[in-house]
Design a protein around this motif. Structure first.
Motif, PDB file in Angstrom:
ATOM      1  N   SER A  69       0.843  -1.187   0.000  1.00 46.40           N
ATOM      2  CA  SER A  69       0.000   0.000   0.000  1.00 46.40           C
ATOM      3  C   SER A  69       0.879   1.238   0.000  1.00 46.40           C
ATOM      4  CB  SER A  69      -0.882  -0.013   1.257  1.00 46.40           C
ATOM      5  OG  SER A  69      -1.610   1.187   1.382  1.00 46.40           O
ATOM      6  N   ASP A  70       0.346   2.348  -0.539  1.00 45.68           N
ATOM      7  CA  ASP A  70       1.097   3.599  -0.438  1.00 45.68           C
ATOM      8  C   ASP A  70       0.523   4.512   0.634  1.00 45.68           C
ATOM      9  OD1 ASP A  70      -1.196   4.476  -1.729  1.00 45.68           O
ATOM     10  OD2 ASP A  70      -0.137   5.460  -3.374  1.00 45.68           O
ATOM     11  N   GLU A  71      -0.605   4.113   1.239  1.00 46.49           N
ATOM     12  CA  GLU A  71      -1.172   4.905   2.325  1.00 46.49           C
ATOM     13  C   GLU A  71      -1.837   3.980   3.337  1.00 46.49           C
ATOM     14  OE1 GLU A  71      -4.367   8.404   2.835  1.00 46.49           O
ATOM     15  OE2 GLU A  71      -3.020   8.636   1.138  1.00 46.49           O
ATOM     16  N   PRO A  72      -1.166   3.613   4.409  1.00 43.56           N
ATOM     17  CA  PRO A  72       0.202   4.023   4.715  1.00 43.56           C
ATOM     18  C   PRO A  72       1.201   3.228   3.874  1.00 43.56           C
ATOM     19  CG  PRO A  72      -0.550   2.502   6.388  1.00 43.56           C
ATOM     20  CD  PRO A  72      -1.720   2.739   5.458  1.00 43.56           C
ATOM     21  N   ALA A  73       2.352   3.815   3.644  1.00 45.91           N
ATOM     22  CA  ALA A  73       3.400   3.129   2.879  1.00 45.91           C
ATOM     23  C   ALA A  73       3.745   1.819   3.582  1.00 45.91           C
ATOM     24  CB  ALA A  73       4.631   4.015   2.769  1.00 45.91           C
ATOM     25  N   THR A  74       3.575   0.704   2.862  1.00 48.41           N
ATOM     26  CA  THR A  74       3.795  -0.619   3.447  1.00 48.41           C
ATOM     27  C   THR A  74       4.325  -1.558   2.365  1.00 48.41           C
ATOM     28  OG1 THR A  74       1.905  -0.260   4.918  1.00 48.41           O
ATOM     29  CG2 THR A  74       2.700  -2.519   4.720  1.00 48.41           C
ATOM     30  N   ILE A 148       9.420  -3.154  11.183  1.00 49.41           N
ATOM     31  CA  ILE A 148       8.463  -4.252  11.060  1.00 49.41           C
ATOM     32  C   ILE A 148       7.228  -3.888  11.881  1.00 49.41           C
ATOM     33  CG2 ILE A 148       8.010  -6.693  11.525  1.00 49.41           C
ATOM     34  CD1 ILE A 148      11.078  -7.153  11.180  1.00 49.41           C
ATOM     35  N   SER A 149       6.073  -3.830  11.217  1.00 47.86           N
ATOM     36  CA  SER A 149       4.852  -3.443  11.917  1.00 47.86           C
ATOM     37  C   SER A 149       3.932  -4.624  12.212  1.00 47.86           C
ATOM     38  CB  SER A 149       4.091  -2.381  11.115  1.00 47.86           C
ATOM     39  OG  SER A 149       3.769  -2.856   9.828  1.00 47.86           O
ATOM     40  N   LEU A 150       4.066  -5.708  11.448  1.00 48.35           N
ATOM     41  CA  LEU A 150       3.199  -6.875  11.625  1.00 48.35           C
ATOM     42  C   LEU A 150       3.909  -8.087  11.051  1.00 48.35           C
ATOM     43  CD1 LEU A 150       0.288  -8.011  12.283  1.00 48.35           C
ATOM     44  CD2 LEU A 150      -0.296  -7.464   9.920  1.00 48.35           C
ATOM     45  N   THR A 151       3.752  -9.225  11.708  1.00 48.97           N
ATOM     46  CA  THR A 151       4.321 -10.478  11.211  1.00 48.97           C
ATOM     47  C   THR A 151       3.214 -11.517  11.135  1.00 48.97           C
ATOM     48  OG1 THR A 151       6.434  -9.973  12.279  1.00 48.97           O
ATOM     49  CG2 THR A 151       6.071 -12.260  11.598  1.00 48.97           C
ATOM     50  N   GLN A 152       3.147 -12.222  10.009  1.00 50.39           N
ATOM     51  CA  GLN A 152       2.167 -13.289   9.811  1.00 50.39           C
ATOM     52  C   GLN A 152       2.926 -14.558   9.426  1.00 50.39           C
ATOM     53  OE1 GLN A 152      -1.430 -13.114   9.954  1.00 50.39           O
ATOM     54  NE2 GLN A 152      -1.096 -15.297   9.928  1.00 50.39           N
ATOM     55  N   GLU A 153       2.639 -15.648  10.100  1.00 50.55           N
ATOM     56  CA  GLU A 153       3.263 -16.938   9.794  1.00 50.55           C
ATOM     57  C   GLU A 153       2.409 -17.677   8.763  1.00 50.55           C
ATOM     58  OE1 GLU A 153       6.194 -17.773  11.418  1.00 50.55           O
ATOM     59  OE2 GLU A 153       6.066 -15.849  12.454  1.00 50.55           O
ATOM     60  N   ILE A 154       3.022 -18.071   7.652  1.00 47.36           N
ATOM     61  CA  ILE A 154       2.334 -18.832   6.605  1.00 47.36           C
ATOM     62  C   ILE A 154       3.260 -19.967   6.171  1.00 47.36           C
ATOM     63  CG2 ILE A 154       1.347 -18.790   4.268  1.00 47.36           C
ATOM     64  CD1 ILE A 154      -0.257 -17.058   6.124  1.00 47.36           C
ATOM     65  N   VAL A 162       6.200  -4.227   6.576  1.00 38.47           N
ATOM     66  CA  VAL A 162       7.148  -3.218   7.048  1.00 38.47           C
ATOM     67  C   VAL A 162       6.751  -1.827   6.579  1.00 38.47           C
ATOM     68  CG1 VAL A 162       9.015  -4.917   7.136  1.00 38.47           C
ATOM     69  CG2 VAL A 162       8.762  -3.495   5.104  1.00 38.47           C
ATOM     70  N   GLU A 163       7.059  -0.852   7.432  1.00 40.62           N
ATOM     71  CA  GLU A 163       6.813   0.553   7.109  1.00 40.62           C
ATOM     72  C   GLU A 163       8.139   1.200   6.741  1.00 40.62           C
ATOM     73  OE1 GLU A 163       3.960   2.486  10.175  1.00 40.62           O
ATOM     74  OE2 GLU A 163       5.239   1.042  11.243  1.00 40.62           O
ATOM     75  N   PRO A 164       8.304   1.700   5.536  1.00 38.75           N
ATOM     76  CA  PRO A 164       9.548   2.397   5.193  1.00 38.75           C
ATOM     77  C   PRO A 164       9.614   3.740   5.916  1.00 38.75           C
ATOM     78  CG  PRO A 164       8.040   2.412   3.332  1.00 38.75           C
ATOM     79  CD  PRO A 164       7.391   1.599   4.406  1.00 38.75           C
ATOM     80  N   LEU A 165      10.748   3.981   6.588  1.00 41.43           N
ATOM     81  CA  LEU A 165      10.962   5.223   7.334  1.00 41.43           C
ATOM     82  C   LEU A 165      11.908   6.159   6.596  1.00 41.43           C
ATOM     83  CD1 LEU A 165      11.426   3.592  10.852  1.00 41.43           C
ATOM     84  CD2 LEU A 165       9.315   4.502   9.851  1.00 41.43           C
ATOM     85  N   CYS A 166      12.805   5.600   5.786  1.00 42.03           N
ATOM     86  CA  CYS A 166      13.792   6.384   5.037  1.00 42.03           C
ATOM     87  C   CYS A 166      13.973   5.747   3.668  1.00 42.03           C
ATOM     88  CB  CYS A 166      15.150   6.387   5.741  1.00 42.03           C
ATOM     89  SG  CYS A 166      15.104   6.852   7.471  1.00 42.03           S
ATOM     90  N   ALA A 167      14.190   6.559   2.653  1.00 43.77           N
ATOM     91  CA  ALA A 167      14.458   6.067   1.297  1.00 43.77           C
ATOM     92  C   ALA A 167      15.647   6.820   0.742  1.00 43.77           C
ATOM     93  CB  ALA A 167      13.251   6.253   0.394  1.00 43.77           C
TER      94      ALA A 167
END
Length: 187
Positions: A69-74, A148-154, A162-167
């Motif tokens: 997603s770009d809002e929020p960037a993920t 890392i904002s969320l982890t899902q086991e598959i 993950v949320e990018p903080l710097c580019a």
């Protein structure tokens, strides 16, 4: 009615077709072999995922990275739970996604091999600490430092959202490195 895959046959174009007419709820998922062969035809950007913390720098080559997603960037990053870097990603909670340029194929191979320890991997290429302290590769097309904002086991993997903080864009005119049909390609 939704049809699912059951029979191997050649279509009128000569292509292999794995579809039958059974209802989806009556079918089991594709076999590992068929799924892997299908995914080999999905071109993916080649990245080196890195992290740093009290146990030092860690990194590996990954092609299972994509925008969510770009809002929020993920973005999402898929990591095998048996990978040596997995526990460090979980512990540190931060990572960098270094998107490789075509001329960084050799570095990708080095970080993709379990034969090399982390000291050997990071001795190649030019690395520095990014704005939030993650290992950033000089000459990468883009380096994204993320939380890392969320982890899902598959299955065998963890999917890290993950949320990018710097580019950091370091090579705007270079060709990208992609993995397609089990080989490196230029994009």
């Amino acid at each position: 009615m939704i049809a699912s895959c059951s029979l191997v046959k050649f279509s009128h174009t000569g292509a292999l077709n794995f579809c039958g007419a059974e209802l989806m709820q009556d079918r089991s998922p594709l076999s590992k072999e068929i799924f892997r062969n299908a995914m080999a035809r999905l071109a993916s950007a080649v990245t080196i995922i890195t992290t740093d913390g009290e146990n030092g720098r860690h990194g590996f080559t990954a092609s299972a990275v994509c925008s969510v997603s770009d809002e929020p960037a993920t973005l999402l990053v898929c990591v095998n739970r048996t990978a040596s870097t997995h526990a460090h990603l979980v512990q540190n909670g931060l990572l960098a996604i270094n998107i490789l340029a075509h001329e960084q194929e050799e570095l990708s191979t080095l970080f993709g091999s379990s034969r090399f320890d982390m000291q050997t991997r990071f001795a190649s290429g030019s690395w520095r600490k990014g704005e939030i302290g993650m290992p950033v590769l000089e000459g990468a097309l883009v380096s994204l430092e993320c939380r890392i904002s969320l982890t899902q086991e598959i299955g065998t993997h963890s999917v890290f959202f993950v949320e990018p903080l710097c580019a950091e864009f370091t090579q705007e005119e270079a060709s990208g490195l992609v993995w397609f049909d089990r080989a490196y390609r230029r994009a």
